[in-house]
Design an enzyme around this catalytic site. Structure first.
Site, mmCIF file in Angstrom:
data_model
loop_
_atom_site.group_PDB
_atom_site.id
_atom_site.type_symbol
_atom_site.label_atom_id
_atom_site.label_comp_id
_atom_site.label_asym_id
_atom_site.label_seq_id
_atom_site.Cartn_x
_atom_site.Cartn_y
_atom_site.Cartn_z
ATOM 1 C CB CYS A 1 -43.890 -67.900 -28.150
ATOM 2 S SG CYS A 1 -45.505 -67.170 -27.851
ATOM 3 C CB THR B 1 -50.067 -68.984 -28.497
ATOM 4 O OG1 THR B 1 -49.398 -68.214 -27.481
ATOM 5 C CG2 THR B 1 -50.429 -70.364 -27.950
HETATM 6 C C1 RB5 Z 1 -44.333 -72.691 -24.312
HETATM 7 O O1 RB5 Z 1 -44.666 -73.998 -24.038
HETATM 8 C C2 RB5 Z 1 -45.561 -71.870 -24.654
HETATM 9 O O2 RB5 Z 1 -46.320 -71.665 -23.506
HETATM 10 C C3 RB5 Z 1 -45.150 -70.554 -25.264
HETATM 11 O O3 RB5 Z 1 -44.427 -70.802 -26.424
HETATM 12 C C4 RB5 Z 1 -46.258 -69.618 -25.665
HETATM 13 O O4 RB5 Z 1 -47.228 -70.267 -26.440
HETATM 14 C C5 RB5 Z 1 -46.852 -68.809 -24.605
HETATM 15 O O5 RB5 Z 1 -47.680 -67.911 -24.828
#
Ligand code: RB5
Length: 145
Positions: A68, A70
């Site tokens: 994702c 992060t």
């Molecule tokens: C999506 O915008 C972002 O919040 C997700 O990809 C992730 O980083 C969440 O932990």
């Protein structure tokens, strides 16, 4: 148990990196189970973390890669399944240690935080490093199944 099947899943933040990793891993001859998402359109990461938990629990895949923005949200979601030990890694070293010490069965990457070379290093270490067992086995056992 499908020892050789690697599941891969992401949200929109990880879609581009997932597609790149898929191409590279398929070229290496690995068997992949793609759990989505299938475009860069905004989705919610819990669904994909949960899907990873389900395939690890069922044995349809023995390892997984989650991506994702992060690596955090999707790993939290996957780790709600007690059969998952998902580790967010930012370097080949952290990925190697997640295997040696924690017997991590899922690697989580943050596509917005690390570059492609680092992601590839993490994947390589995650897929090729064995669990050391010994004192680490005792600790992993204490995590529950
Ligand atoms: C999506 O915008 C972002 O919040 C997700 O990809 C992730 O980083 C969440 O932990």
């Amino acid at each position: 148990m499908s020892e050789s099947v690697i599941a891969i899943a992401c949200d929109h933040g990880g879609y581009e990196l997932k597609e790149l990793l898929k191409t590279i891993l398929l070229n290496k001859g690995l068997q992949l189970l793609d759990l989505g998402t299938d475009s860069a359109e905004s989705v919610d990461y819990p669904e994909f973390g949960r899907a990873m938990g389900n395939v690890i629990e069922s044995g349809k895949a023995s390892r997984g890669i989650l991506i994702c923005g992060t690596g955090i949200g999707i790993s939290i979601a996957a780790n709600r399944n007690p059969t998952v030990r998902a580790a967010v890694c930012h370097s080949g070293l952290s990925a190697r240690l997640s295997r040696q010490h924690n017997d991590a069965n899922v690697l989580a990457l943050g596509a917005r935080l690390i570059g492609v070379e680092t992601a590839l290093d993490c994947v390589e270490q995650f897929l090729t490093t064995e669990f050391e067992g010994g004192r680490h086995q005792r600790r992993v056992d204490q995590l529950g199944r």
